[in-house]
Structures are given as C-alpha cells and as structure tokens.
Write a protein that holds these residues in place. Structure first.
Motif, mmCIF file in Angstrom:
data_model
loop_
_atom_site.group_PDB
_atom_site.id
_atom_site.type_symbol
_atom_site.label_atom_id
_atom_site.label_comp_id
_atom_site.label_asym_id
_atom_site.label_seq_id
_atom_site.Cartn_x
_atom_site.Cartn_y
_atom_site.Cartn_z
ATOM 1 N N GLY A 210 18.017 -11.908 -5.767
ATOM 2 C CA GLY A 210 18.594 -12.655 -4.679
ATOM 3 C C GLY A 210 19.872 -11.981 -4.051
ATOM 4 N N ARG A 211 20.398 -10.869 -4.397
ATOM 5 C CA ARG A 211 21.578 -10.310 -4.195
ATOM 6 C C ARG A 211 21.532 -8.820 -3.376
ATOM 7 N N HIS A 212 20.359 -8.180 -3.742
ATOM 8 C CA HIS A 212 20.389 -6.845 -2.956
ATOM 9 C C HIS A 212 19.121 -6.563 -2.143
ATOM 10 N N LEU A 213 19.276 -5.425 -1.213
ATOM 11 C CA LEU A 213 18.346 -5.209 -0.278
ATOM 12 C C LEU A 213 18.412 -3.601 -0.110
ATOM 13 N N LEU A 214 17.247 -2.832 -0.419
ATOM 14 C CA LEU A 214 17.185 -1.411 -0.267
ATOM 15 C C LEU A 214 16.841 -1.264 0.901
ATOM 16 N N SER A 215 17.267 -0.283 1.833
ATOM 17 C CA SER A 215 16.793 0.088 3.067
ATOM 18 C C SER A 215 16.726 1.590 3.322
ATOM 19 N N TYR A 216 15.718 2.117 3.834
ATOM 20 C CA TYR A 216 15.290 3.450 4.109
ATOM 21 C C TYR A 216 14.272 3.550 5.386
ATOM 22 N N PRO A 217 14.317 4.710 6.228
ATOM 23 C CA PRO A 217 13.567 4.652 7.169
ATOM 24 C C PRO A 217 11.966 4.904 6.544
ATOM 25 N N ASN A 218 11.021 3.922 6.719
ATOM 26 C CA ASN A 218 9.815 4.094 6.114
ATOM 27 C C ASN A 218 8.922 3.450 6.890
ATOM 28 N N TYR A 219 7.764 3.964 7.377
ATOM 29 C CA TYR A 219 6.954 3.319 8.368
ATOM 30 C C TYR A 219 5.265 3.249 7.777
ATOM 31 N N GLU A 220 4.575 2.252 8.082
ATOM 32 C CA GLU A 220 3.389 2.146 7.623
ATOM 33 C C GLU A 220 2.508 2.346 8.903
ATOM 34 N N TYR A 221 1.764 3.280 8.890
ATOM 35 C CA TYR A 221 0.615 3.401 10.118
ATOM 36 C C TYR A 221 -0.739 3.335 9.803
ATOM 37 N N PHE A 222 -1.640 3.087 10.617
ATOM 38 C CA PHE A 222 -2.902 3.537 10.698
ATOM 39 C C PHE A 222 -3.104 5.161 10.598
ATOM 40 N N PHE A 223 -3.784 5.489 9.589
ATOM 41 C CA PHE A 223 -4.216 6.856 9.628
ATOM 42 C C PHE A 223 -5.720 7.092 9.908
ATOM 43 N N VAL A 224 -6.200 8.138 10.723
ATOM 44 C CA VAL A 224 -7.422 8.304 11.123
ATOM 45 C C VAL A 224 -7.772 9.868 10.504
ATOM 46 N N ARG A 225 -9.197 10.032 9.993
ATOM 47 C CA ARG A 225 -9.546 11.047 9.550
ATOM 48 C C ARG A 225 -9.563 12.242 10.891
ATOM 49 N N GLY A 226 -9.516 13.471 10.327
ATOM 50 C CA GLY A 226 -9.056 14.355 11.364
ATOM 51 C C GLY A 226 -10.125 14.803 12.590
ATOM 52 N N ASP A 227 -11.382 14.311 12.297
ATOM 53 C CA ASP A 227 -12.340 14.921 13.458
ATOM 54 C C ASP A 227 -12.804 13.604 14.010
ATOM 55 N N ARG A 228 -11.942 12.521 14.056
ATOM 56 C CA ARG A 228 -12.161 11.334 14.850
ATOM 57 C C ARG A 228 -10.835 11.034 15.744
ATOM 58 N N GLN A 229 -10.421 12.170 16.583
ATOM 59 C CA GLN A 229 -9.349 12.105 17.531
ATOM 60 C C GLN A 229 -9.871 11.051 18.375
ATOM 61 N N ALA A 230 -10.854 10.836 19.008
ATOM 62 C CA ALA A 230 -10.983 9.788 20.099
ATOM 63 C C ALA A 230 -10.863 8.322 19.501
ATOM 64 N N LEU A 231 -11.161 8.182 18.288
ATOM 65 C CA LEU A 231 -10.973 6.845 17.593
ATOM 66 C C LEU A 231 -9.599 6.996 17.475
ATOM 67 N N ALA A 232 -9.074 7.643 17.114
ATOM 68 C CA ALA A 232 -7.231 7.465 16.998
ATOM 69 C C ALA A 232 -6.891 7.112 18.311
ATOM 70 N N ASP A 233 -7.331 7.770 19.287
ATOM 71 C CA ASP A 233 -6.673 7.427 20.879
ATOM 72 C C ASP A 233 -6.937 5.905 21.164
ATOM 73 N N ARG A 234 -8.242 5.525 20.741
ATOM 74 C CA ARG A 234 -8.709 4.320 21.243
ATOM 75 C C ARG A 234 -7.899 3.298 20.413
ATOM 76 N N ILE A 235 -7.544 3.594 19.238
ATOM 77 C CA ILE A 235 -6.558 2.568 18.435
ATOM 78 C C ILE A 235 -5.298 2.342 19.053
ATOM 79 N N ARG A 236 -4.687 3.708 19.451
ATOM 80 C CA ARG A 236 -3.361 3.728 20.141
ATOM 81 C C ARG A 236 -3.391 2.718 21.617
ATOM 82 N N LEU A 237 -4.525 3.061 22.249
ATOM 83 C CA LEU A 237 -4.681 2.438 23.407
ATOM 84 C C LEU A 237 -4.888 0.713 23.220
#
Length: 315
Positions: A210-237
């Motif tokens: 109940g006393r402490h909180l660690l904080s650091y820049p850390n982000y959770e993303y969706f990751f898409v396999r490299g040959d599916r650029q269109a899918l990555a853009d679809r998710i962004r849109l």
C-alpha cells in the motif's frame, strides 16, 4: 481559395486515395486475423480482444474479417516467434526495441501508459516491512520476481533491483507461490492487472502493498507480423475511429479493475519512484489517449503516412 493550394489539396487527396486502395487490395485473402494469447480463458485480455475486434469492425472498407484466437496459450517470447513464423497475425505486449524491429508496432498505448505503473503483490506479513521503506534504494535491497521473458525483468534489473526471472506458467502461479512462501519479497504487477491476478488466486497470503508505486515509460501495443502492413494500418484507422467516437474510452472505463487502476495511479498517499527504461528510447506525449485524444489521432495518422485514412466514411 488560392488556385495553387486547391490543386495541391486535390493531388494530395488523389495520392492518399491511391495509397488507401493499394493497402486494402493487399489485405490477407483469407480475411482471417489470428490473435495470440497468454491463457486459455478469454477473460484475460478481454479488453485487448474487444478493442481489436471493434477496430476491425469499424473499418469495413477493408472487407469482412474474422478474428480468431490462437488455440495454444503461450509465453510472450513464443507469441513473438509465432508471428515471425507466420502462424498468427497479431499479439499485444509491452514494447521493446527488439519487438519494434522484428514486428510492426501499432504505437497506441492500449493501457494509457499504465503498464509502466507497477505496485507489488506481497505476503500480508511483509506489509509493515514495506511501509517502513522510505526510499528507492531500500526497495532495491529486496528480492522481487518477474517473468523471465518480460521486458520488465530487464528494466528492473538494469535499475539495480534484486529480481529473479521465472518461466511462464498458467496465470503466473509459480510467481505468486514464491510470494506466498516468502521466497521473494514481492511481485511487481502493472496497476491494471494486479487486482484480477489476486482475485483469481484467491489466497489469503497475497495482497497489494500500500505505500509504493514504481513508474517508468512503458507502453503496451498491438504488434502485427511484418508482412501484414495493410492490417497494421487497418488497426490504426480503427483505433482512430474508436478514439474519435469516444468508444475506446467507454471500453476502457467499463471494467472495475481499470477503474481501480485509476485510483492507484492518482492516489496521493503513495511514494512514486521514477526509474529508467533502457528498452525504450522515447517517451510519448499521447500515452493517455483518453485525456489526449487529438495527439493520439495525429500520431496514428503519422504512422500510416497519409491523412485520408483518418477520415471516417460517415463524416
């Protein structure tokens, strides 16, 4: 309007439309998106699954798509290999330079940047001991556990924390057992996942420190396999449209544990210890897309490289 400006805008729209059509045409012919997962039940990751499904739903111009969960639960490192081997299309995880180099990151923090806010699961008998600790150096004298293949293990180790790595197991049972049996002093968990984990184990020897909180820049993303650029853009849109409509905020706030995470992050009685993240070479100004929606939309547009995809067909 100045004729030159008007001509420029018309050319930009035409070029953007051509890029959009090309991206859509290159979508996977089987119209199936396979998402990896860590555990067999769908309650873990329900939020991420819902967000991904809705991102696909609100981008109908890409065609009908079926979202499927990979049948085999697996560790983060194995999820990454599964994408690299072409056996799945999308995973979600905390980012690292390695993951961003090998896969396509969709750089919208799914957890509002909260994955970098961590509190400790401890044995209740340790609560007083943690209450007496007043400095980051004192915390570093304690022994913690993290998943051996989690980026957070490397982050804590690089900052001088005593930390051991544990291999993946169903619902992290082995890590919680190390806390219960006083083998380690604590198990750092992000503020969104900590309540569900403790409730699921239903152990009287596990509680939230109940006393402490660690904080650091850390982000959770969706990751898409490299040959599916269109899918990555679809998710962004799709994410852009969910942000603009307010639906992403509604999905996030619909869950009690995410509301409890808000309370932890904004609590005034906790000591906040800021530490470095050697795996992240950048910090985002739009990590909390609920509070900074305009910045988040602009960031997604920039990642896609052309503005027209940000325009909803119903606008």
């Amino acid at each position: 309007m100045n004729i030159a400006i008007k001509a420029f805008l018309l050319l930009s729209i035409a070029a953007s439309t051509a890029l959009t059509n090309a991206a859509i045409a290159s979508s996977s012919p089987d119209n199936t998106v396979v998402l990896t997962r860590a555990f067999a039940d769908d309650t873990y990751g329900e939020y991420q699954i819902t967000v991904l499904k809705r991102a696909l739903d609100v981008t109908p111009e890409y065609g009908d798509t079926t979202l499927k969960l990979h049948p085999q639960p697996m560790s983060q490192s194995r999820q990454m290999r599964t994408l690299l081997n072409g056996k799945a299309d999308v995973m979600w995880s905390v980012t690292s330079q390695s993951r961003e180099e090998k896969l396509i990151p969709v750089r919208l923090p799914l957890l509002r940047g909260y994955s970098g806010h961590r509190v400790f699961v401890v044995n209740p008998a340790k609560q007083t001991e943690f209450q007496r600790a007043a400095s980051l150096d004192e915390l570093k004298q304690k022994q913690f556990v993290q998943g051996a293949d989690w980026p957070d293990f490397t982050i804590l180790e690089a900052n001088g924390f005593g930390v051991i790595g544990e291999t993946w197991s169903t619902w992290f049972t082995s890590m919680y057992l190390l806390v219960e049996r006083d083998v380690v002093d604590g198990f750092p968990r992000n503020v969104i996942e900590i309540h569900d984990g403790i409730r699921r184990l239903n152990s009287k020897k596990l509680t939230i420190e109940g006393r402490h909180l660690l904080s650091y820049p850390n982000y959770e993303y969706f990751f898409v396999r490299g040959d599916r650029q269109a899918l990555a853009d679809r998710i962004r849109l799709g994410l852009i449209r969910l942000i603009k409509s307010g639906e992403l905020a509604q999905i996030f706030n619909s869950n009690e544990t995410r509301q409890l995470a808000n309370e932890i992050v904004n609590a005034t009685n906790r000591l906040v210890h800021k530490v470095n993240n050697p795996l992240n070479s950048y910090q985002l100004t739009y990590a909390d897309s609920i509070n900074t929606p305009e910045l988040a939309v602009k960031a997604m547009e920039k990642e896609m490289g052309y503005m027209s995809l940000a325009i909803d067909s119903s606008d």
